[in-house]
Write a protein that holds these residues in place. Structure first.
Motif, short mmCIF file in Angstrom:
data_model
loop_
_atom_site.label_atom_id
_atom_site.label_comp_id
_atom_site.label_asym_id
_atom_site.label_seq_id
_atom_site.Cartn_x
_atom_site.Cartn_y
_atom_site.Cartn_z
N LYS A 1 -3.33 -3.45 -2.67
CA LYS A 1 -3.90 -3.29 -2.09
C LYS A 1 -5.19 -3.07 -3.66
O LYS A 1 -6.12 -3.34 -3.93
CB LYS A 1 -4.39 -2.44 -1.54
CG LYS A 1 -5.89 -1.92 -0.93
CD LYS A 1 -5.92 -0.75 0.64
CE LYS A 1 -7.00 -0.51 1.58
NZ LYS A 1 -7.28 0.57 1.97
N GLU B 1 0.37 -1.47 0.01
CA GLU B 1 0.15 0.00 0.33
C GLU B 1 0.93 1.39 0.50
O GLU B 1 1.85 0.81 0.79
CB GLU B 1 -1.38 0.21 0.91
CG GLU B 1 -2.21 1.14 0.99
CD GLU B 1 -2.80 1.24 2.05
OE1 GLU B 1 -3.66 1.64 2.07
OE2 GLU B 1 -2.82 0.52 3.24
N ASP C 1 -0.31 -0.12 -5.83
CA ASP C 1 -0.70 -1.03 -5.00
C ASP C 1 -1.12 -2.22 -5.02
O ASP C 1 -2.10 -2.44 -6.33
CB ASP C 1 -0.15 0.37 -3.79
CG ASP C 1 -1.25 0.16 -3.47
OD1 ASP C 1 -2.37 -0.20 -3.76
OD2 ASP C 1 -1.67 1.22 -3.15
#
Length: 313
Positions: free
Chosen positions: A31, A23, A29
């Motif tokens: 996520k 993240e 990222d």
């Protein structure tokens, strides 16, 4: 649908910012990538002009090491892939499929041995130049010289063909592009380049180059850098789609993919502020009556075709 993004500078960027792959405040990222069912992300080790002058190979190794460490930390979410079967295995396991690339053949430091060792580390594509001249070829910023591939550069292309690596012509001079077309025995890629007819920037491809890429069986990835999209207004999703529509009309359905250049660009088109927005682009194409089959090709199938053909081991 498997989405393939053929270029980002995320690993290089988080090394500089001290952030993590899981993240961060950048464009990509884990996520956000994990919000997609199946995603193949090319991660580039970018060799900047400063590092190209000295320590280019060491810089490449440092970036590759950082990717390896991030994959180890996040091994339940991401897997390094060396070929098409690895990608299928990763997506089946609900993991992000990572393809390791190098942006800037300066990393080879004039050595085919270095090329072979980088291949052993998992590098599966190399952007031969980054704008400027190196031991392989002239980049687009040096195109005034008319220089293309050097003798060493032709050896690099031949060895990449033999090993099973994708030759990436983004950032390469036009003379270098034609040299690659003439000497490569495998499909090539322009991982993050747009249509010059739509935006007259040196980093974009001419109609003749796009048609040659089609004949070669290669693919170009649409770049989201605003400077490469339009020159006279604020870039938006509409302008990105203009490049897609132009290339599809010129070359057909099989020469176009995604190469966002996320975390390597300072700004993004409105509505495409990060990897979380890629679905917005694909959905907009569907709303414009693009067939589901064509959107699948743009999303990833065209790059997957090249991967399956070229990455043999």
């Amino acid at each position: 649908m498997i989405i393939v993004d053929a270029h980002c500078d995320t690993i290089t960027t988080i090394m500089d910012t001290g952030e993590q792959l899981c993240e961060n405040k950048g464009h990509i990222d884990l996520k956000r990538l994990k919000e997609y069912d199946s995603f193949v992300q090319f991660f580039a080790a970018f060799i900047s002009p400063n590092h190209a002058k000295m320590g280019a190979l060491c810089r490449a190794i440092d970036i590759i090491d950082r990717l390896y460490r991030e994959i180890e930390i996040n091994k339940d979410d991401i897997s390094l892939c060396r070929n098409y079967d690895d990608i299928l295995a990763a997506t089946k396991a609900n993991k992000i499929a990572a393809i390791l690339t190098i942006e800037g053949g300066d990393a080879l430091e004039g050595s085919l041995s270095a090329l072979r060792m980088l291949y052993e580390l998992g590098v599966r594509a190399i952007t031969l130049t980054w704008n400027y001249r190196n031991q392989i070829a002239d980049g687009v910023a040096d195109a005034i010289t008319g220089g293309g591939l050097t003798p060493f550069g032709k050896d690099v292309v031949a060895e990449m063909n033999r090993l099973g690596m994708m030759v990436d012509v983004s950032h390469l001079s036009e003379a270098g592009f034609w040299d690659v077309i003439n000497c490569s025995t495998a499909p090539i890629i322009a991982s993050h380049s747009n249509a010059k007819k739509i935006c007259n920037h040196r980093r974009n491809l001419t109609d003749e180059q796009l048609l040659a890429l089609k004949k070669n069986g290669g693919v170009t990835g649409i770049n989201l850098c605003p400077d490469f999209i339009c020159s006279d207004t604020k870039a938006s999703m509409k302008h990105v789609i203009e490049h897609i529509e132009y290339i599809v009309a010129l070359t057909g359905e099989d020469t176009i993919g995604l190469g966002a250049d996320y975390d390597g660009i300072d700004a993004t088109p409105e509505g495409l502020e990060g990897v979380q927005c890629i679905n917005n682009l694909l959905n907009e194409l569907l709303k414009l009556n693009y067939s589901e089959a064509l959107v699948n090709k743009i999303a990833g199938q065209n790059f997957l075709r090249v991967i399956k053909r070229v990455l043999t081991n």
